[in-house]
Design an enzyme around this catalytic site. Sequence first.
Site, PDB file in Angstrom:
ATOM      1  N   ASN A  74       6.857  40.935  51.586  1.00  0.00           N
ATOM      2  CA  ASN A  74       5.862  40.737  52.652  1.00  0.00           C
ATOM      3  C   ASN A  74       6.470  39.934  53.804  1.00  0.00           C
ATOM      4  OD1 ASN A  74       3.249  41.231  53.631  1.00  0.00           O
ATOM      5  ND2 ASN A  74       2.595  39.150  53.113  1.00  0.00           N
ATOM      6  N   SER A  83      -4.767  27.219  46.424  1.00  0.00           N
ATOM      7  CA  SER A  83      -5.645  27.737  47.477  1.00  0.00           C
ATOM      8  C   SER A  83      -7.071  27.250  47.293  1.00  0.00           C
ATOM      9  CB  SER A  83      -5.640  29.261  47.412  1.00  0.00           C
ATOM     10  OG  SER A  83      -6.604  29.795  48.289  1.00  0.00           O
ATOM     11  N   THR A 106      -9.356  29.021  47.688  1.00  0.00           N
ATOM     12  CA  THR A 106     -10.091  30.163  47.145  1.00  0.00           C
ATOM     13  C   THR A 106     -10.562  29.872  45.719  1.00  0.00           C
ATOM     14  OG1 THR A 106     -10.033  32.571  47.067  1.00  0.00           O
ATOM     15  CG2 THR A 106      -8.175  31.454  46.088  1.00  0.00           C
ATOM     16  N   TYR A 166      -7.322  37.182  42.664  1.00  0.00           N
ATOM     17  CA  TYR A 166      -6.354  36.307  43.341  1.00  0.00           C
ATOM     18  C   TYR A 166      -6.661  34.837  43.014  1.00  0.00           C
ATOM     19  CZ  TYR A 166      -4.405  33.594  47.235  1.00  0.00           C
ATOM     20  OH  TYR A 166      -3.765  32.636  47.994  1.00  0.00           O
ATOM     21  N   LYS A 187      -4.478  31.779  40.856  1.00  0.00           N
ATOM     22  CA  LYS A 187      -4.149  30.422  41.334  1.00  0.00           C
ATOM     23  C   LYS A 187      -4.681  29.386  40.337  1.00  0.00           C
ATOM     24  CE  LYS A 187      -1.979  31.383  45.174  1.00  0.00           C
ATOM     25  NZ  LYS A 187      -0.545  31.100  45.312  1.00  0.00           N
ATOM     26  N   PHE A 199     -17.936  39.417  60.595  1.00  0.00           N
ATOM     27  CA  PHE A 199     -18.601  39.807  59.347  1.00  0.00           C
ATOM     28  C   PHE A 199     -19.853  38.963  59.098  1.00  0.00           C
ATOM     29  CE2 PHE A 199     -14.075  41.015  57.871  1.00  0.00           C
ATOM     30  CZ  PHE A 199     -14.187  42.283  58.422  1.00  0.00           C
ATOM     31  N   PRO A 236     -18.372  41.285  51.487  1.00  0.00           N
ATOM     32  CA  PRO A 236     -18.682  40.831  50.125  1.00  0.00           C
ATOM     33  C   PRO A 236     -17.722  39.723  49.694  1.00  0.00           C
ATOM     34  CG  PRO A 236     -18.533  43.228  50.201  1.00  0.00           C
ATOM     35  CD  PRO A 236     -18.085  42.722  51.542  1.00  0.00           C
ATOM     36  N   GLY A 237     -18.261  38.737  49.019  1.00  0.00           N
ATOM     37  CA  GLY A 237     -17.418  37.664  48.481  1.00  0.00           C
ATOM     38  C   GLY A 237     -17.236  36.481  49.408  1.00  0.00           C
TER      39      GLY A 237
HETATM   40  P1  NAD Z   1       3.385  35.409  52.827  1.00  0.00           P
HETATM   41  O1  NAD Z   1       3.082  36.703  52.186  1.00  0.00           O
HETATM   42  O2  NAD Z   1       3.648  35.390  54.281  1.00  0.00           O
HETATM   43  O3  NAD Z   1       4.624  34.716  52.085  1.00  0.00           O
HETATM   44  C1  NAD Z   1       4.892  34.928  50.716  1.00  0.00           C
HETATM   45  C2  NAD Z   1       6.379  35.226  50.586  1.00  0.00           C
HETATM   46  O4  NAD Z   1       6.683  35.445  49.206  1.00  0.00           O
HETATM   47  C3  NAD Z   1       6.810  36.477  51.349  1.00  0.00           C
HETATM   48  O5  NAD Z   1       7.971  36.203  52.098  1.00  0.00           O
HETATM   49  C4  NAD Z   1       7.082  37.504  50.247  1.00  0.00           C
HETATM   50  O6  NAD Z   1       8.068  38.441  50.627  1.00  0.00           O
HETATM   51  C5  NAD Z   1       7.508  36.598  49.108  1.00  0.00           C
HETATM   52  N1  NAD Z   1       7.305  37.180  47.774  1.00  0.00           N
HETATM   53  C6  NAD Z   1       6.202  37.825  47.314  1.00  0.00           C
HETATM   54  N2  NAD Z   1       6.396  38.204  46.043  1.00  0.00           N
HETATM   55  C7  NAD Z   1       7.639  37.771  45.680  1.00  0.00           C
HETATM   56  C8  NAD Z   1       8.396  37.860  44.500  1.00  0.00           C
HETATM   57  N3  NAD Z   1       7.939  38.497  43.414  1.00  0.00           N
HETATM   58  N4  NAD Z   1       9.631  37.302  44.471  1.00  0.00           N
HETATM   59  C9  NAD Z   1      10.131  36.684  45.570  1.00  0.00           C
HETATM   60  N5  NAD Z   1       9.444  36.577  46.735  1.00  0.00           N
HETATM   61  C10 NAD Z   1       8.216  37.113  46.777  1.00  0.00           C
HETATM   62  O7  NAD Z   1       2.190  34.419  52.459  1.00  0.00           O
HETATM   63  P2  NAD Z   1       1.860  32.966  53.014  1.00  0.00           P
HETATM   64  O8  NAD Z   1       0.641  33.053  53.843  1.00  0.00           O
HETATM   65  O9  NAD Z   1       3.068  32.342  53.589  1.00  0.00           O
HETATM   66  O10 NAD Z   1       1.449  32.274  51.640  1.00  0.00           O
HETATM   67  C11 NAD Z   1       2.369  31.513  50.872  1.00  0.00           C
HETATM   68  C12 NAD Z   1       1.676  31.037  49.612  1.00  0.00           C
HETATM   69  O11 NAD Z   1       0.523  30.287  49.973  1.00  0.00           O
HETATM   70  C13 NAD Z   1       1.197  32.159  48.688  1.00  0.00           C
HETATM   71  O12 NAD Z   1       1.411  31.765  47.354  1.00  0.00           O
HETATM   72  C14 NAD Z   1      -0.288  32.228  48.988  1.00  0.00           C
HETATM   73  O13 NAD Z   1      -1.020  32.695  47.875  1.00  0.00           O
HETATM   74  C15 NAD Z   1      -0.622  30.790  49.305  1.00  0.00           C
HETATM   75  N6  NAD Z   1      -1.804  30.633  50.165  1.00  0.00           N
HETATM   76  C16 NAD Z   1      -1.851  31.273  51.371  1.00  0.00           C
HETATM   77  C17 NAD Z   1      -2.985  31.145  52.172  1.00  0.00           C
HETATM   78  C18 NAD Z   1      -3.098  31.853  53.493  1.00  0.00           C
HETATM   79  O14 NAD Z   1      -4.211  32.018  53.991  1.00  0.00           O
HETATM   80  N7  NAD Z   1      -1.995  32.279  54.129  1.00  0.00           N
HETATM   81  C19 NAD Z   1      -4.048  30.342  51.757  1.00  0.00           C
HETATM   82  C20 NAD Z   1      -3.961  29.689  50.533  1.00  0.00           C
HETATM   83  C21 NAD Z   1      -2.820  29.848  49.750  1.00  0.00           C
HETATM   84  N1  UFG Z   2     -13.772  37.383  59.423  1.00  0.00           N
HETATM   85  C1  UFG Z   2     -14.378  38.179  60.364  1.00  0.00           C
HETATM   86  N2  UFG Z   2     -13.712  39.279  60.787  1.00  0.00           N
HETATM   87  C2  UFG Z   2     -12.471  39.617  60.328  1.00  0.00           C
HETATM   88  C3  UFG Z   2     -11.860  38.787  59.364  1.00  0.00           C
HETATM   89  C4  UFG Z   2     -12.546  37.680  58.922  1.00  0.00           C
HETATM   90  O1  UFG Z   2     -15.484  37.905  60.806  1.00  0.00           O
HETATM   91  O2  UFG Z   2     -11.917  40.646  60.756  1.00  0.00           O
HETATM   92  C5  UFG Z   2     -14.478  36.183  58.986  1.00  0.00           C
HETATM   93  C6  UFG Z   2     -14.713  36.136  57.492  1.00  0.00           C
HETATM   94  O3  UFG Z   2     -15.901  36.786  57.150  1.00  0.00           O
HETATM   95  C7  UFG Z   2     -14.757  34.640  57.252  1.00  0.00           C
HETATM   96  C8  UFG Z   2     -13.819  34.062  58.310  1.00  0.00           C
HETATM   97  O4  UFG Z   2     -13.671  35.068  59.295  1.00  0.00           O
HETATM   98  O5  UFG Z   2     -16.036  34.178  57.526  1.00  0.00           O
HETATM   99  C9  UFG Z   2     -12.467  33.705  57.753  1.00  0.00           C
HETATM  100  O6  UFG Z   2     -11.968  34.815  57.026  1.00  0.00           O
HETATM  101  P1  UFG Z   2     -10.447  34.961  56.607  1.00  0.00           P
HETATM  102  O7  UFG Z   2     -10.303  36.278  55.944  1.00  0.00           O
HETATM  103  O8  UFG Z   2      -9.577  34.653  57.767  1.00  0.00           O
HETATM  104  O9  UFG Z   2     -10.260  33.761  55.570  1.00  0.00           O
HETATM  105  P2  UFG Z   2     -11.009  33.430  54.204  1.00  0.00           P
HETATM  106  O10 UFG Z   2     -11.729  32.151  54.405  1.00  0.00           O
HETATM  107  O11 UFG Z   2     -11.789  34.572  53.709  1.00  0.00           O
HETATM  108  O12 UFG Z   2      -9.802  33.270  53.188  1.00  0.00           O
HETATM  109  C10 UFG Z   2      -8.558  32.676  53.542  1.00  0.00           C
HETATM  110  C11 UFG Z   2      -7.428  33.387  52.785  1.00  0.00           C
HETATM  111  C12 UFG Z   2      -7.503  33.066  51.318  1.00  0.00           C
HETATM  112  C13 UFG Z   2      -7.552  31.589  51.120  1.00  0.00           C
HETATM  113  C14 UFG Z   2      -8.725  31.017  51.844  1.00  0.00           C
HETATM  114  C15 UFG Z   2      -8.741  29.544  51.668  1.00  0.00           C
HETATM  115  O13 UFG Z   2      -7.504  34.781  52.964  1.00  0.00           O
HETATM  116  O14 UFG Z   2      -6.345  33.552  50.689  1.00  0.00           O
HETATM  117  O15 UFG Z   2      -8.592  31.323  53.236  1.00  0.00           O
HETATM  118  O16 UFG Z   2      -9.949  29.020  52.109  1.00  0.00           O
HETATM  119  F1  UFG Z   2      -7.679  31.304  49.825  1.00  0.00           F
END
Ligand code: NAD
Ligand code: UFG
Length: 359
Positions: free
Chosen positions: A36, A139, A141, A163, A167, A233, A309-310
Site C-alpha cells: 500500500n 487505533s 476504532t 479490522y 487491533k 455521510f 453503516p458502522g
Molecule cells: P498505510 O497503508 O499507508 O501504511 C502501512 C504500510 O504497511 C504500507 O507501506 C504497506 O505497504 C505496509 N504493509 C502492509 N502489509 C505489510 C506486510 N504484510 N509486510 C510489510 N509491510 C506491509 O497505513 P497508515 O495510515 O500509515 O497506517 C499505519 C498503521 O496505523 C496501520 O497499522 C494502521 O492500521 C494504523 N492506523 C491507521 C489509521 C489511519 O487512519 N491512517 C488510524 C488508526 C490506526
Molecule cells: N465521511 C464522509 N464522507 C466520506 C468519508 C467519510 O462524510 O467520503 C465521514 C464519515 O462518515 C465520518 C467522518 O467523515 O463521519 C470521518 O470518516 P473517516 O472514514 O475519515 O474516518 P473514521 O472516523 O471512520 O475512521 C478512521 C480510520 C480508522 C480509524 C479511525 C480512528 O478509517 O481506521 O479513524 O478513529 F480507526
Amino acid sequence: MARLLITGGAGFIGSHTCVVLLDAGHDLTVLDDFSNSAPVALQRVAELAGVQLRSGSGSGRLQLIEGDIRDDGALNQLFATASAKGEPLSGVIHFAGLKAVGESVQDPLRYWDVNVNGTRALLAAMESHGCHTLVFSSSATLYGSPNQVPIPESAPVQPINPYGHTKAAVERMLHDLSAAAPDHWRIACLRYFNPVGAHPSGRIGEAPNGIPNNLFPYLCQVAVQRRPELSVFGGDWPTPDGTCIRDYIHVMDLADGHRAALETLVSEPPQVLTLNLGSGQGASVLEVIHAFEEASGRTIPFTISERRPGDAAVTVADPTAAWQRLSWRTQRSLAEICRDGWIWQQGNPEGYDLDAEAA
Ligand code: NAD
Ligand code: UFG
C-alpha cells in the site's frame, strides 16, 4: 544512537514518523512490502532528512528492506544481519498492517493474517534476538461506538468490525507477552484517532490506492477536481450541525507522539503503555469542509447522503494520559492540517503514482 526497525515505514504515518526519527538522530531500517505504498515515499523521506536511502543489505542512516512481516525467515535474517554488522536493532515501531474497515468485512482472514499473524511473527523474531522495545499502531476504532466522549483509555474495548478486532487482538497478545516476561518488554500501544494532513513541505503525504475511504483524502481529491463532489455521510446525526464529529490529528503531531513514546519507553522500567493519540478537539464533517475551503481558496461541492453503516456520531480522544505520560500533546490546528494537506495535494494531485522519480 540506536538503530530502529520501522515496519510499514513507507506508508502514510510511517513515512512522516521516519522524518521525525531521522531528525532526532536515530538510524532506521524500514521493512515494507509496498502493498500500500511505494519506495518513492522513502526517497522523499531521505531528501527531507538529508540522508541517503540504501536498499537491501547496505547500511546507512536509512536502510530499506523489501519484505513481508509474515515472513519469519526474512525477519530472522534481518535481525541477525543487523547484529552481525554491529548495529543491533534496539527497538521496533510497527506500522505495517491493513487498515480499510470495509475491506476487513469482505476479507477478514487476510486482516487476521497480516495484522495478527504478521505481528506474531514480528514479536517472535524480536524475542529470539533480544529486542524488547515496541511501539504499536493501535487505533481508536477498537472503542467501537463509545459510551462516553471524550474517550479515556479505560473505555471498553468493543470493536464493531474485523479490522478493529485485529487491533484489539494484537493489544491482547502484547499484554500476554509482557505478562510472561515483565522484566523485558517495553511496549506502547498508541491508539490513533483520525490522522490527516501532510508534511508541511508537501513532499510526503497520504496517497491512497483507488477511491479514498476516508474523509480527508477524499476532500483533497475533490479540491483538485479529481472527483466531482464529496458525499457527506448523514446530516441527521445528534450533533450541532447534524454531521459526525471526529478528532483529527495532524500526521506530524502523530509522528512526534511516536518519538515521545519511544523516548519514554527506553527511559522507564519495562511496561505496557496504552495511550490515546488525539487532540481532544472534535470537528464535524462540515467544519472540516469549511476549514479546507478557507485553506485552499477552493469551493468543495458536496451533497448530504445516507449515513454510512458502522459510523459513530462522535469520537473524540481524552488525550490527558498521553500528556501525563509522554509530555506530548498536539501542536497543530485544523487550519494547519488543511493548509499542509492542500500543499501536498496540489503538488501531487495523483499521489506518488505519476512521479518521474525512480524507485
Ligand atoms: P498505510 O497503508 O499507508 O501504511 C502501512 C504500510 O504497511 C504500507 O507501506 C504497506 O505497504 C505496509 N504493509 C502492509 N502489509 C505489510 C506486510 N504484510 N509486510 C510489510 N509491510 C506491509 O497505513 P497508515 O495510515 O500509515 O497506517 C499505519 C498503521 O496505523 C496501520 O497499522 C494502521 O492500521 C494504523 N492506523 C491507521 C489509521 C489511519 O487512519 N491512517 C488510524 C488508526 C490506526
Ligand atoms: N465521511 C464522509 N464522507 C466520506 C468519508 C467519510 O462524510 O467520503 C465521514 C464519515 O462518515 C465520518 C467522518 O467523515 O463521519 C470521518 O470518516 P473517516 O472514514 O475519515 O474516518 P473514521 O472516523 O471512520 O475512521 C478512521 C480510520 C480508522 C480509524 C479511525 C480512528 O478509517 O481506521 O479513524 O478513529 F480507526
